[in-house]
Write a protein that holds these residues in place. Structure first.
Motif, short mmCIF file in Angstrom:
data_model
loop_
_atom_site.label_atom_id
_atom_site.label_comp_id
_atom_site.label_asym_id
_atom_site.label_seq_id
_atom_site.Cartn_x
_atom_site.Cartn_y
_atom_site.Cartn_z
N PHE A 176 0.84 -1.20 0.00
CA PHE A 176 0.00 0.00 0.00
C PHE A 176 0.87 1.25 0.00
O PHE A 176 0.58 2.23 -0.70
CB PHE A 176 -0.92 -0.02 1.23
N ASP A 177 1.97 1.22 0.78
CA ASP A 177 2.88 2.37 0.84
C ASP A 177 3.51 2.65 -0.53
O ASP A 177 3.69 3.80 -0.92
CB ASP A 177 3.99 2.11 1.87
N ARG A 178 3.84 1.59 -1.25
CA ARG A 178 4.49 1.76 -2.55
C ARG A 178 3.55 2.32 -3.60
O ARG A 178 3.96 3.10 -4.46
CB ARG A 178 5.07 0.42 -3.04
N HIS A 179 2.29 1.91 -3.53
CA HIS A 179 1.35 2.27 -4.60
C HIS A 179 0.36 3.36 -4.20
O HIS A 179 -0.36 3.87 -5.06
CB HIS A 179 0.59 1.02 -5.05
N GLY A 180 0.32 3.71 -2.92
CA GLY A 180 -0.58 4.77 -2.48
C GLY A 180 -2.04 4.34 -2.52
O GLY A 180 -2.37 3.18 -2.76
N SER A 181 -2.93 5.30 -2.32
CA SER A 181 -4.35 4.98 -2.23
C SER A 181 -4.93 4.49 -3.55
O SER A 181 -6.00 3.88 -3.57
CB SER A 181 -5.14 6.19 -1.73
#
Length: 202
Positions: free
Chosen positions: A105-110
């Motif tokens: 999730f951190d790598r790809h964002g919302s």
């Protein structure tokens, strides 16, 4: 299996589609890749309206995703990991897996939220970091709705376009669907038996 699903959909209509899709996102007993094409076929057969089929499936998906968003937001990262390690055997979810989905999730964002809806399993888990890390509910709902609506439209549309030819395809889809469910059940049993709580502290 396909006859069972189509029978439920024909009897209960849009409520059945929404309920099955909700369950698919809370604890996936039947994948959307089976539910929505069969609902689309039912629409092609004249039993339902295709637009309402897609709407019902999307509503069920969003409700199931919202449950996990709410649970993650309510418990927070530390408490949710503790809950996963305490009861994770039956949920087949460990704190380590929560960490992995957090990293993704951190790598790809919302924008990972709508993208995750094309991947079985991930469409359920993506709601956890969204809830834990404060993705605003309105934004979460918009992104979840957009992703699930596109995916459900493709699946239901495929079943609808097959129309009368679906009976021929069903000869293969039926055994394939049973095989998928059998594999999911065996995998669940394996995960329950081999589950180990995380050794890391949250």
């Amino acid at each position: 299996m396909t006859e069972w699903i189509t029978g439920i959909v024909e009897k209960l209509g849009y409520w059945a589609i929404a309920l099955l899709m909700l369950l698919e996102n809370v604890f996936p007993p039947i994948p959307s890749e089976v539910i929505m094409p069969l609902a689309g076929y039912t629409a092609a057969d004249g039993g339902l309206n295709l637009a309402l089929v897609i709407l019902s499936g999307t509503l069920g998906t969003v409700e199931g995703a919202a449950f996990w968003w709410w649970l993650a937001g309510k418990y927070g990262e530390r408490r949710l990991k503790a809950l996963a390690d305490r009861h994770g055997r039956w949920l087949t979810l460990s704190a380590d897996e929560i960490d992995r989905i957090d990293d993704w999730f951190d790598r790809h964002g919302s924008w990972a939220i709508p993208l995750a809806h094309v991947v079985p399993g991930l469409r359920t888990l993506i709601s956890i970091p969204a809830g834990m890390f404060g993705t605003r509910f309105a934004r979460f709902i918009v992104l979840t709705t957009s992703g699930s609506a596109v995916w459900n439209s493709l699946l239901a549309g495929a079943g609808y376009l097959l129309g009368k030819q679906f009976s021929a395809v069903d000869r293969y889809l039926g055994p394939a669907g049973l095989g998928i469910m059998g594999a999911v059940l065996l995998y669940y049993i394996y995960r329950v038996i081999t589950f180990r709580p995380s050794t890391k502290n949250a």
